[in-house]
Design an enzyme around this catalytic site. Structure first.
Site, PDB file in Angstrom:
ATOM      1  CD  GLU A 171      -2.752  -1.305  -0.028  1.00 41.60           C
ATOM      2  OE1 GLU A 171      -2.965  -0.292  -0.716  1.00 41.60           O
ATOM      3  OE2 GLU A 171      -3.184  -2.425  -0.348  1.00 41.60           O
TER       4      GLU A 171
ATOM      5  CD  GLU B  49      -3.005  -3.468  -7.332  1.00 40.24           C
ATOM      6  OE1 GLU B  49      -2.547  -4.177  -6.412  1.00 40.24           O
ATOM      7  OE2 GLU B  49      -3.475  -2.340  -7.138  1.00 40.24           O
TER       8      GLU B  49
END
Length: 277
Positions: free
Chosen positions: A139, A205
């Site tokens: 994150e 990602e």
């Protein structure tokens, strides 16, 4: 897929998106005789800024996130690992928040220097410390890479292109297609541009996973975390119904062919395989 390949793909897709934006901006410039710099200001500065601010506020509100107290023993380790990772990454510590999401998950929103990381209570219950560190590193990588800002910009380009297509169809003359056809054409254009935006999201990602692996020291903790998250999410309904928030989360369980094409995340099994390769 190596990092160079990912960067090349993002560069190609990004160039296509920018080309579509320039074409749309030039069309508005010709059709309405609006100064090109004003168009750039409206569509590349003001529109994304508004979407970014609104999206950040909605993400926190719809997830029911609350501040994570640093003096609470339950969250002390999360704060400590975040501070350590931020020092290594050379970034400011983001605001940490906690939420009851119904499933183990986490997401980041905002940008480097003004970011928020939300971790679900369910996630902290099922993960070991090194696995949780891998998720937090992932994150933080999104914030450090300004991924939320880039995705907001891509969505803004899709909006601009769809409006341009609408007016192109409408400008075909009195005997041309009507409002409904123009509206349908704009929706198709938006869908096609968003295919490119979602492709960039899936590449990012992989990059965030790779960044987490570098700073944690191994890809195995994050791979184990993804396995646990995937198993725990089976047959469980997320308490967060906002699709925008689910798109930000580290795990997205979309499985149908259309969902995978429009998904912000690559298949979890491929991410795990790459982390362990």
């Amino acid at each position: 897929m190596n990092k160079t390949g990912l960067q090349l793909r993002m560069a190609v897709v990004g160039s296509i998106l920018f080309g579509l934006y320039l074409a749309a901006a030039w069309f508005f410039h010709l059709l309405f005789d609006i100064d090109l710099m004003i168009l750039v200001l409206l569509s590349i500065v003001l529109l994304p800024a508004g979407q970014y601010k609104l999206g950040k506020w909605l993400a926190v509100r719809s997830s029911g996130a609350e501040d994570m107290p640093e003096d609470d023993p339950r969250y002390r380790k999360v704060h400590q690992m975040t501070e350590s990772l931020c020092r290594d990454m050379g970034m400011e510590k983001p605001r940490l928040m906690v939420a009851q999401m119904g499933v183990p998950n986490a997401f980041a929103t905002g940008r480097k220097g003004a970011g928020i990381v939300v971790v679900s209570e369910e996630l902290m219950r099922i993960l070991d410390d090194d696995e949780l560190e891998g998720v937090v590193a992932h994150e933080l990588a999104h914030l450090n890479n300004r991924d939320t800002v880039m995705m907001t910009l891509g969505q803004s380009i899709a909006t601009v292109v769809s409006y341009a297509v609408f007016f192109v169809v409408q400008a075909m003359g009195e005997d041309g297609p009507g409002f409904l056809v123009a509206w349908l054409a704009s929706m198709v254009a938006n869908f096609l541009v968003m295919l490119l935006v979602m492709a960039i999201s899936r590449y990012r990602e992989y990059v965030a996973d790779d960044t987490a692996r570098q700073y944690v020291g191994s890809g195995d903790p994050l791979a184990r975390a993804l396995e646990k998250i995937s198993r725990s999410a089976e047959n469980r309904e997320s308490a967060v119904q906002d699709s925008g928030v689910n798109a930000l989360c580290i795990f997205n369980g979309d499985r149908s062919a259309l969902q995978q094409i429009m998904s912000t995340h690559p298949p979890t099994e491929k991410r795990i395989e790459k982390l362990r390769s």
